[in-house]
Design an enzyme around this catalytic site. Structure first.
Site, PDB file in Angstrom:
ATOM      1  N   ASP A 123      -2.178   2.806   2.509  1.00 30.89           N
ATOM      2  CA  ASP A 123      -1.555   2.946   3.816  1.00 30.89           C
ATOM      3  C   ASP A 123      -1.890   4.351   4.316  1.00 30.89           C
ATOM      4  O   ASP A 123      -1.507   5.325   3.679  1.00 30.89           O
ATOM      5  CB  ASP A 123      -0.042   2.772   3.644  1.00 30.89           C
ATOM      6  CG  ASP A 123       0.662   2.550   4.960  1.00 30.89           C
ATOM      7  OD1 ASP A 123      -0.014   2.462   5.995  1.00 30.89           O
ATOM      8  OD2 ASP A 123       1.901   2.476   4.945  1.00 30.89           O
ATOM      9  N   GLN A 182      12.475  -0.786   0.643  1.00 28.25           N
ATOM     10  CA  GLN A 182      11.512  -1.547   1.441  1.00 28.25           C
ATOM     11  C   GLN A 182      12.128  -2.802   2.071  1.00 28.25           C
ATOM     12  O   GLN A 182      11.458  -3.496   2.831  1.00 28.25           O
ATOM     13  CB  GLN A 182      10.291  -1.924   0.606  1.00 28.25           C
ATOM     14  CG  GLN A 182       9.528  -0.732   0.079  1.00 28.25           C
ATOM     15  CD  GLN A 182       8.966   0.134   1.174  1.00 28.25           C
ATOM     16  OE1 GLN A 182       8.730  -0.308   2.277  1.00 28.25           O
ATOM     17  NE2 GLN A 182       8.765   1.415   0.879  1.00 28.25           N
ATOM     18  N   PRO A 214       0.816  -1.211   0.000  1.00 25.00           N
ATOM     19  CA  PRO A 214       0.000   0.000   0.000  1.00 25.00           C
ATOM     20  C   PRO A 214       0.853   1.266   0.000  1.00 25.00           C
ATOM     21  O   PRO A 214       1.692   1.436   0.874  1.00 25.00           O
ATOM     22  CB  PRO A 214      -0.767  -0.123   1.317  1.00 25.00           C
ATOM     23  CG  PRO A 214       0.121  -0.935   2.207  1.00 25.00           C
ATOM     24  CD  PRO A 214       0.878  -1.861   1.310  1.00 25.00           C
ATOM     25  N   LYS A 270      18.115  13.286  -6.643  1.00 24.19           N
ATOM     26  CA  LYS A 270      16.869  12.850  -6.050  1.00 24.19           C
ATOM     27  C   LYS A 270      15.782  13.893  -6.333  1.00 24.19           C
ATOM     28  O   LYS A 270      16.035  15.083  -6.259  1.00 24.19           O
ATOM     29  CB  LYS A 270      17.071  12.749  -4.528  1.00 24.19           C
ATOM     30  CG  LYS A 270      16.468  11.513  -3.930  1.00 24.19           C
ATOM     31  CD  LYS A 270      16.814  11.416  -2.455  1.00 24.19           C
ATOM     32  CE  LYS A 270      15.624  10.872  -1.711  1.00 24.19           C
ATOM     33  NZ  LYS A 270      15.840  10.763  -0.289  1.00 24.19           N
ATOM     34  N   LYS A 294      10.339  18.128  -3.804  1.00 28.24           N
ATOM     35  CA  LYS A 294       9.520  19.324  -4.012  1.00 28.24           C
ATOM     36  C   LYS A 294      10.365  20.565  -3.780  1.00 28.24           C
ATOM     37  O   LYS A 294      10.227  21.571  -4.453  1.00 28.24           O
ATOM     38  CB  LYS A 294       8.348  19.321  -3.033  1.00 28.24           C
ATOM     39  CG  LYS A 294       7.175  18.501  -3.528  1.00 28.24           C
ATOM     40  CD  LYS A 294       5.985  18.683  -2.586  1.00 28.24           C
ATOM     41  CE  LYS A 294       5.038  17.497  -2.718  1.00 28.24           C
ATOM     42  NZ  LYS A 294       4.223  17.306  -1.520  1.00 28.24           N
ATOM     43  N   TRP A 320       8.674  -2.275   4.223  1.00 26.04           N
ATOM     44  CA  TRP A 320       7.556  -3.195   4.047  1.00 26.04           C
ATOM     45  C   TRP A 320       7.993  -4.656   3.912  1.00 26.04           C
ATOM     46  O   TRP A 320       7.374  -5.546   4.495  1.00 26.04           O
ATOM     47  CB  TRP A 320       6.738  -2.766   2.832  1.00 26.04           C
ATOM     48  CG  TRP A 320       5.441  -3.492   2.696  1.00 26.04           C
ATOM     49  CD1 TRP A 320       4.447  -3.573   3.621  1.00 26.04           C
ATOM     50  CD2 TRP A 320       5.003  -4.247   1.566  1.00 26.04           C
ATOM     51  NE1 TRP A 320       3.407  -4.318   3.123  1.00 26.04           N
ATOM     52  CE2 TRP A 320       3.723  -4.743   1.864  1.00 26.04           C
ATOM     53  CE3 TRP A 320       5.560  -4.530   0.316  1.00 26.04           C
ATOM     54  CZ2 TRP A 320       2.982  -5.511   0.972  1.00 26.04           C
ATOM     55  CZ3 TRP A 320       4.826  -5.295  -0.584  1.00 26.04           C
ATOM     56  CH2 TRP A 320       3.556  -5.784  -0.261  1.00 26.04           C
ATOM     57  N   TRP A 361       4.303   0.854  10.002  1.00 25.20           N
ATOM     58  CA  TRP A 361       4.862  -0.277   9.237  1.00 25.20           C
ATOM     59  C   TRP A 361       4.276  -1.598   9.728  1.00 25.20           C
ATOM     60  O   TRP A 361       4.322  -2.596   9.027  1.00 25.20           O
ATOM     61  CB  TRP A 361       6.386  -0.304   9.359  1.00 25.20           C
ATOM     62  CG  TRP A 361       7.005   0.885   8.714  1.00 25.20           C
ATOM     63  CD1 TRP A 361       7.413   2.032   9.333  1.00 25.20           C
ATOM     64  CD2 TRP A 361       7.281   1.079   7.329  1.00 25.20           C
ATOM     65  NE1 TRP A 361       7.912   2.913   8.416  1.00 25.20           N
ATOM     66  CE2 TRP A 361       7.849   2.353   7.187  1.00 25.20           C
ATOM     67  CE3 TRP A 361       7.089   0.280   6.190  1.00 25.20           C
ATOM     68  CZ2 TRP A 361       8.237   2.867   5.956  1.00 25.20           C
ATOM     69  CZ3 TRP A 361       7.475   0.799   4.961  1.00 25.20           C
ATOM     70  CH2 TRP A 361       8.048   2.073   4.855  1.00 25.20           C
TER      71      TRP A 361
END
Ligand SMILES: [Zn+2]
Ligand SMILES: [Zn+2]
Length: 772
Positions: A86, A584, A47, A621, A624, A588, A547
């Site tokens: 999530d 992850q 998710p 990377k 914003k 996750w 998590w």
């Protein structure tokens, strides 16, 4: 007659038409249903956290997740799959804190946890709609209508059930120990969260501090001037918490004589320090320094928090000291002679090694920092954030002649993965899951998993498991799955609640309102009677690590075991395939694996593709702040979802980081999609002129070598792609298809053109039509 197509085409427009066809005809669901009864194939959708607008990497993951189950469906597998969201945790809370201009937990509590959490919920639904839209637009085939969502009462209830299972096995405990703590968020973090926030080249002070040996201890040294033990640290703010100095027991130390004083440090490190005006006077073996007393740098009583640590019957006790505080040299096997002075400053309130040394040596415990990371007491640095207190502390020490040297060091330091505040390793009470109890099984379970790329198995993931520590999983926060633990106000007993019916059955239950919202603050109001003494039990106010939520999805997505009791038999557990970004391994992938091993003693996924990160065209990377974020909507609008998807599959191997440049998507659109389209357009144009009608009968094998060649290429391609996709290799499958299309256009069609142009409709022309 074929529908005429021009060579000028808008792929985005064609896609929109196809999407509406899919939607009207319910094609995805029918594609799944049509295979019912076939062998099963299960995808778990990791998710995404819906705390902001969807980004390119979300699309990247979704399109990779999409291909494998589609392929399996084509091969006759029954592959139902549902989307998931999530929705809890720090990422969401922080977004709301930003909106409200908050910087501390006090502001949230003044504002009201109910109002704050309501904003979290609203924000989640807003972003969720954006995710839904873009993921549908790029043709991600999962069931969005029945998506699982971690904030639902059913999902939370399944998490409670899981915690209760672990509780009953003695795998959940409350521990007083050093935990990574974010002073801004005011909460403990788990090791997997910390792993996501390390920053290299962080500048910190590197300082050499002089600790003055007491007059009594000097007696055995036969000296005529003050003696100082020289220690090194990069965290001056921990110095007010110092209560011991550690030496390596078997190392050689040296007493250096200077003009006004003596210094003690490791013999092997004297040269690196280049101390002018000091000469070696005497040698001392580490263990003979043990017990030497020195004067504290600061008055410990100023900080008000003093205790002594000792262990009785294996349990840590921390109590007010009966005698006055003691500052002494201890021995530690952990003291190395690679850097510093060979004398390690110990502050048991901070750092795991220090804390353990405190337990072992029954050291005094002084806590000069509060949970917001601010210095306490009345010194000039009081009230300052620890990192801001550093220079003030050093000035203070310098003015008293206790600072030998002050430099800057660049090293790797952990920051909060969400708010980027430097983390503190802080001794406090936190709830843990005893993952170390199943460490061997975590490792052997990993043997059963196929990793793509392969090196992750024993590299990033295997290493992570090998160094497993218990999961600090409680969060002193607001928007999350509440920890289902209640504590008796009178006798202090704990009870863990494993579901709603169980809660409803509690004697003396109050404040469980309908309909159930299990979030704070409502859940905090629910009380019941203690089963031991009958007094009131109140919930421990913590929520849990988000998590944990996402790692619980294999069963929580179906509200197991309250519904879907046949999970273990019906093919929905374990997953055949999962796919997410490589970070992850500590997020996750880890939480999925740990929870599954703890609950079911088996891994919950068999195959996993780890994707590299997406960087901007220059290799930086996307953020914003830098303004270099590429939004998937813009790319899709311009070039279409197929071009973007094809680029993501074929541009580089999935595990590598990739530099994303929209120009390359344009290039894919031209070189691959347009080429294929032009071949089709060529075919349609001539087929219509010749009124060619394809027959459903198998056509006679062609005589022309060119036809036989391209059909042979095609069959080879089918075999290759089949093998590659069985092996989860999307990139090479895509590249094979590309090279086939190139051959089709630049050899087959180019060499066959005249056969379509001729006026008579002979067998050769028919063969060319049939072949193409
Ligand atoms: Zn934080
Ligand atoms: Zn009680």
């Amino acid at each position: 007659m074929f529908k005429p197509v021009g060579s000028r085409v808008s792929f985005p427009q064609i896609e929109e038409a196809i999407l509406s066809f899919w939607q009207k005809g319910d094609i995805f669901k029918r594609s799944v249903a049509a295979r019912q009864g076939g062998p099963g194939f299960m995808l778990y959708d990791g998710p995404p956290t819906v705390n902001g607008s969807p980004a390119l990497h979300h699309v990247f993951m979704s399109v990779f997740k999409d291909v494998i189950p589609r392929y399996k469906t084509m091969k006759g597998f029954y592959a139902p799959r549902i989307a998931g969201w999530d929705t809890h945790g720090l990422p969401v809370e922080l977004e709301i804190e930003k909106q409200l201009g908050f910087s501390s937990k006090t502001q949230i509590e003044q504002y009201g946890i109910d109002r704050f959490n309501e904003m979290c919920r609203k924000s989640v639904y807003k972003y969720l709609a954006e995710f839904d839209e873009i993921l549908r637009r790029v043709g991600y085939w999962v069931d969005f209508d029945n998506a699982y969502i971690t904030l639902s009462p059913e999902y939370i209830e399944s998490c409670w059930w899981a915690i209760r299972q672990m509780w009953d096995k003695g795998l959940v405990y409350q521990g007083y120990r050093v935990t990574p703590h974010c002073p801004r968020c005011g909460t403990s973090l788990s090791s997997h969260e910390v792993a996501q926030g390390y920053k290299e080249n962080t500048e910190d002070p590197s300082v050499y501090i002089k600790f003055k040996v007491t007059a009594k201890s000097l007696a055995k040294l036969h000296v005529d001037k003050p003696v100082y033990l020289l220690a090194w640290t990069t965290t001056p703010w921990t110095l007010p918490g110092n209560t011991a100095l550690a030496v390596a027991p078997d190392a050689e130390y040296v007493l250096l004589k200077g003009e006004k004083d003596y210094l003690i440090l490791a013999a092997s490190l004297v040269a690196t320090l280049k101390l002018d005006g000091y000469t070696a006077e005497d040698k001392i073996i580490g263990k003979s320094l043990s017990g030497t007393k020195y004067q504290p740098l600061f008055n410990p009583h100023d900080f008000g928090v003093e205790r002594r640590m000792f262990v009785t019957e294996g349990k840590l006790q921390v109590q007010k000291p009966v005698k006055k505080l003691e500052y002494r040299v201890i021995c530690g096997e952990f003291v190395t002679l690679d850097e510093g002075t060979g004398i390690v400053h110990i502050a048991p309130a901070f750092g795991e090694v220090d804390f353990e040394a405190g337990k072992e040596w029954e050291l005094d415990f002084v806590q000069p920092v509060d949970l917001q990371g601010k210095m306490i007491g009345t010194y000039s640095f009081a009230g300052k954030f620890v990192k801001d207190a550093d220079p003030i502390i050093l000035d203070d020490l310098a003015s008293r002649g206790l600072l030998l040297r002050r430099e800057i060091v660049k090293h790797t330091y952990p920051f909060c993965w969400r708010c980027e505040t430097p983390l503190l390793y802080y001794a406090k009470t936190t709830w843990y899951i005893r993952t170390t109890a199943v460490k061997d099984r975590l490792l052997s379970g990993n043997e059963e998993i196929n990793w793509y790329p392969e090196h992750i198995k024993y590299g990033r993931f295997g290493d992570w498991l090998a160094n497993n520590i218990d999961w600090a999983f409680s969060r002193e926060r607001y928007w999350g799955t509440p920890l289902p633990v209640w504590r008796c106000e009178k006798c202090g007993a704990f009870e863990c609640v494993g579901g709603l019916d169980e809660l409803k059955g509690k004697p003396g239950l109050t404040n469980l309102k309908e309909p159930h919202d299990l979030h704070r603050p409502y859940v905090d109001e629910i009380t019941f009677a203690c089963s031991k003494c009958g007094s009131r039990m109140k919930r421990v106010p913590d929520v849990i690590d988000c998590w944990f939520d996402s790692g619980a999805m294999p069963f929580a997505q179906n509200h197991y075991p309250f519904e879907n009791k046949l999970m273990m038999e019906d093919g929905s557990f374990p997953a055949d395939f999962i796919c997410e970004a490589v970070d992850q391994t500590r997020g996750w992938f880890y939480s999925l694996h740990a929870i599954s091993i703890l609950l079911f003693d088996r891994p919950c996924f068999k195959n996993v593709i780890c994707l590299g990160h997406i960087l901007d065209a220059k290799g930086e990377k996307m953020s914003k702040r830098k303004g270099n974020v590429v939004y998937p909507q813009d790319v899709v609008k311009k070039y279409g979802a197929d071009a973007l998807r094809w680029y993501l599959y074929t541009a580089s191997a999935p595990g590598n980081p990739r530099q994303f440049d929209a120009k390359q998507v344009d290039e894919v659109s031209r070189s691959f999609l347009s080429t294929l389209w032009n071949v089709y357009s060529f075919f349609v144009m001539y087929a219509n002129i010749d009124k060619h009608e394809p027959s459903s009968e198998p056509f006679t094998p062609p005589e022309a070598e060119l036809d036989r060649w391209i059909l042979s290429e095609l069959n080879q391609l089918i075999a290759d792609v089949d093998t590659l996709l069985t092996d989860y290799n999307l990139t090479d499958s895509g590249r094979k298809i590309e090279s086939f299309v190139d051959g089709l256009s630049n050899w087959y069609v180019r060499r066959s053109r005249r056969r379509f142009w001729k006026s008579e409709n002979d067998d050769d022309k028919l063969s060319a039509y049939n072949t193409l």
